[in-house]
Design a protein around this motif. Sequence first.
Motif, PDB file in Angstrom:
ATOM      1  N   VAL A 103       1.434  -0.088  -0.156  1.00  0.00           N
ATOM      2  CA  VAL A 103       2.897  -0.119  -0.204  1.00  0.00           C
ATOM      3  C   VAL A 103       3.377   0.061  -1.646  1.00  0.00           C
ATOM      4  CG1 VAL A 103       4.909  -1.605   0.128  1.00  0.00           C
ATOM      5  CG2 VAL A 103       3.134  -1.506   1.886  1.00  0.00           C
TER       6      VAL A 103
ATOM      7  N   THR B  64       2.876   3.655  -2.704  1.00  0.00           N
ATOM      8  CA  THR B  64       3.767   4.568  -1.991  1.00  0.00           C
ATOM      9  C   THR B  64       5.162   4.544  -2.606  1.00  0.00           C
ATOM     10  OG1 THR B  64       2.512   4.244   0.033  1.00  0.00           O
ATOM     11  CG2 THR B  64       4.735   5.142   0.268  1.00  0.00           C
TER      12      THR B  64
ATOM     13  N   THR C  96      11.334  -2.918  -1.151  1.00  0.00           N
ATOM     14  CA  THR C  96      10.370  -2.610  -0.103  1.00  0.00           C
ATOM     15  C   THR C  96      10.992  -2.755   1.293  1.00  0.00           C
ATOM     16  OG1 THR C  96       8.588  -3.363  -1.518  1.00  0.00           O
ATOM     17  CG2 THR C  96       8.087  -3.171   0.813  1.00  0.00           C
TER      18      THR C  96
ATOM     19  N   LEU D  75       7.141  -3.935   8.198  1.00  0.00           N
ATOM     20  CA  LEU D  75       5.740  -3.707   7.855  1.00  0.00           C
ATOM     21  C   LEU D  75       4.893  -4.772   8.547  1.00  0.00           C
ATOM     22  CD1 LEU D  75       6.069  -3.107   3.993  1.00  0.00           C
ATOM     23  CD2 LEU D  75       5.632  -1.371   5.743  1.00  0.00           C
TER      24      LEU D  75
END
Lengths: 573, 573
Positions: free
Chosen positions: B281, B284, B303, B310
């Motif tokens: 994560v 990314t 996030t 997630l």
Amino acid sequence: ADFKINLPKVYQAIEEADFFAIDGEFSGISDGPSVTALTSGFDTPEERYQKLKKHSMDFLLFQFGLCAFKYDHANSKHVTKSFNFYVFPKPFSRSSPDVKFVCQSSSIDFLASQGFDFNKVFCSGIPYLNQEEERQLREQFDEKRSQANGAGALTKCPVTIPEDQKKFIDQVIEKIEGFLQREEKRTLELNPCTGFQRKLIYQTLSWKYPKGIHVETLETDKKERHIVISKVDEEERKRREQEKYAKEQEELNDAVGFSRVIHAIANSGKLVVGHNMLLDVMHTIHQFYCPLPVDLNEFKEMTTCVFPRLLDTKLMASTQPFKDIINNTSLAELEKRLKETPFDPPKVESAEGFPSYDTASEQLHEAGYDAYITGLCFISMANYLGSLLSPPKTCVSARSKLIEPFFNKLFLMRVMDIPYLNLEGPDLQPKRDHVLHVTFPKEWKTSDLYQLFSAFGNIQISWIDDTSAFVSLSQPEQVQIAVNTSKYAESYRIQTYAEYVGKKQESKQVKRKWTEDSWKEVDRKRPHVPGPCYHTNRHTRREHQIPFITDGCEPPCGCWQLNSGPLEEQSAL
Amino acid sequence: ADFKINLPKVYQAIEEADFFAIDGEFSGISDGPSVTALTSGFDTPEERYQKLKKHSMDFLLFQFGLCAFKYDHANSKHVTKSFNFYVFPKPFSRSSPDVKFVCQSSSIDFLASQGFDFNKVFCSGIPYLNQEEERQLREQFDEKRSQANGAGALTKCPVTIPEDQKKFIDQVIEKIEGFLQREEKRTLELNPCTGFQRKLIYQTLSWKYPKGIHVETLETDKKERHIVISKVDEEERKRREQEKYAKEQEELNDAVGFSRVIHAIANSGKLVVGHNMLLDVMHTIHQFYCPLPVDLNEFKEMTTCVFPRLLDTKLMASTQPFKDIINNTSLAELEKRLKETPFDPPKVESAEGFPSYDTASEQLHEAGYDAYITGLCFISMANYLGSLLSPPKTCVSARSKLIEPFFNKLFLMRVMDIPYLNLEGPDLQPKRDHVLHVTFPKEWKTSDLYQLFSAFGNIQISWIDDTSAFVSLSQPEQVQIAVNTSKYAESYRIQTYAEYVGKKQESKQVKRKWTEDSWKEVDRKRPHVPGPCYHTNRHTRREHQIPFITDGCEPPCGCWQLNSGPLEEQSAL
């Protein structure tokens, strides 16, 4: 494995060669904002070294091209053996260094466009160690062996076992006693335990059972370390130990890997030729010998120690008598130019079983090919020097006095008035009395600087960073005018080059007084070796509009006087 | 080019999926001395985030695995579409960022041993831009276009030409006047000139000749930029401009490249599953959105903004009701375990034209395969939760309330008493009253610490750096005894965890007072969301000999109470 099989071939090529040409490919060139920003046209050699050291050494030299040249007198031709080594710092074991290196996407992309095979680097690259890593690994092996052998004096008397380990050790001894009673059992595996406990076991056993058993540490499938004990007679024990020693030596050699090739080249003391080779030399020393020293003079000493004779074909091509007849010194262009008159392409053939390159197909940027081409360029230029003698000499050897003026001088890219880094003594110190140092807001572009100096005719701008640049004027007399007229300017500031250097020295002196002193020491020890004369390359001048007059020797200066004395072939060794 | 052709297929897979599983492969994990040294067992989530940000973000995420799962109700099976994207920050143009990234030789060597194809990354990797780079490129295109279109208001009136450029511009206008007179000539090429001069020409021409001519900048073979003028009628001019605009849009899309896939996943708002996915994560977001924020709370906000849901299968597997029946939560072992009772492997089939993986052949560490396996693990565990309901539910969807407790909690590797990073609120703050902070000489090894605490029975050591470690004792009561007995020690120093944290906070508060304040602000705004209960994994305990008692909830705590209320399928959307 391929490397190991071919190593004798490499050693032989090094052994029999007259000289080598080398070339490296890197995972990147500069980690700064841009290469141009990092290489100012008025860098001093010291500054340039520091910049390259700081911004280039984190990249990986991952392809090393070596071409060995040997002259075949009987057939009047050069025979080449060319190698392309892919190198990669593969971790040797759990305890070996886990190297991190930087990749620059533009460099990677460029190599990709040239058909570079990255899998050959990352999947089957040859490992290497620098000298310190090699020393440490050797020590590790020695320590392990002396531990296995009973650690000498330490275990002539009983070992002191810490209180909390006594029970554990007693149990181990009990187990072993039982094992020694039972004749049919040849080996005994102990349970995995800590490194500290293993050490205690080794010491205890070598004291209690100096003969008759062999103790070794093995790893289980789960990577746990445990001790295995086997019964052996003295002869068998010695044989096993020798076997183990031979195996360790081989492991050590495998780990040192590609560094062994570099050591062989260095130890040969032979001439090593490269094209624009400063970065190649820096990376080679950094990767296969030791991290680069802090100061330039130490680097010079170290380099001449490792490679006693280096020759840079880019410097050679941009020095008299070549620079008047060679316009473009890039490797590809140089190679083409040297096929035409007044040059004479040498007769070259690859040795049997070695790749033969076709210079017409231009496989540039494979390191082995670039090294080969570099060697050709050197031979052509050396032979041209021979052709100027009376009587002319058709074939000039790598040990000829004729090429000595070019030894150990490495081309400095994009420095306007210092052509080379002199490895054998202090560097040239050109007067820069036509140069200004200008500070300005970071919004300024090149055009703003042209604007500012539009009254002064042609100027040459050399960026330092976002907010400063060197500006060289065509006449030294203009310098004071520019400084005076700028006295009351608010957005920018102009000072002479001398003022700029003075202030910089001041702030440095405070910082590293003692280093400066040790420098002077080094300088005093070195003889002053004057370099070959360098004329401003008129072609470059026109291209970049550099209108200033070079200081130092006035052309024609005759520093490189072919007729100044008796010139004959002499071995330099 | 392959990517461009396949992009509609990717978009369709994202569009129709129920959920995704992802996995990334990196050029390295940690640039510190060693991973263990960098991840202390008593890191706070904040400390862990800072360490990963500092020591891992310079590596490149160069393979991204995406597996889209869609449930086929008619046939009661999951249909997968799996993708393996190789990504590489290929420089888009001269002015585009030249990305530098770090490679770690152990990681590269590991991937090489798994048959990873580095040429696919470096030679044909898909380019990408983060949001800022995309914005800049879009701006560049807009600026170029508005310049070509006459730069709006700027050129409604005559341009101010600097004195020294007047002659140059006059000559250009003269040339153009002549060109406009001669009907047979359709185009006129001006000489190369500086960017500043080109700007003046553009502005002058758009003011003097708003219609009837088309002006563009082209590059010569020598990369010199020069202006070409051609006669066009209004219609032709518009057509050309539209053509150019379409081409620019395509270039822009090509440059944004792989980021478009990530944007599509993010915009779908669908569940994204990963195994031990914190680094995936972070990479990314870092690579395809923007550099990671300085503080953890901002990272959490960012996030959840990008990926609203997630789920980390490693956390799920180490939480009740799974952790009692799952011993090893590594992806490979988890996948094997979930094929056995009480779990039921799901019926899964790859969509037509997509790679079908055979879980028996274990092609681990290809990102697409790992993503696929991760998805399978998620389905098995979700279905197991359904099987505990009464009446049992055989197929639990990605939008089921049953899995909500696992949302947005990312597994924290090797932290002893904080199982996850909570993206939706403050993190757990375990009492650490059985923990000591020990400082000692750098020669000390683990065995020295065991020695030191040998009187205290079982201890657990967690290294911080060369000269300090956390040591957790089995009883909190022992802590004060250890501190007291060490009062007069010279070589080492022992303090309680609370003392250590207090001193650390003190020195921090001075440094960043204002940041702390803004933190509290963020904390106050967040609702306190209790996470799923976490029991100390008894298996791990035994393995590592951690004898301390966990604080917080005592097992069995019932935080994750399946029978605590009416549970039914509900859409979370």
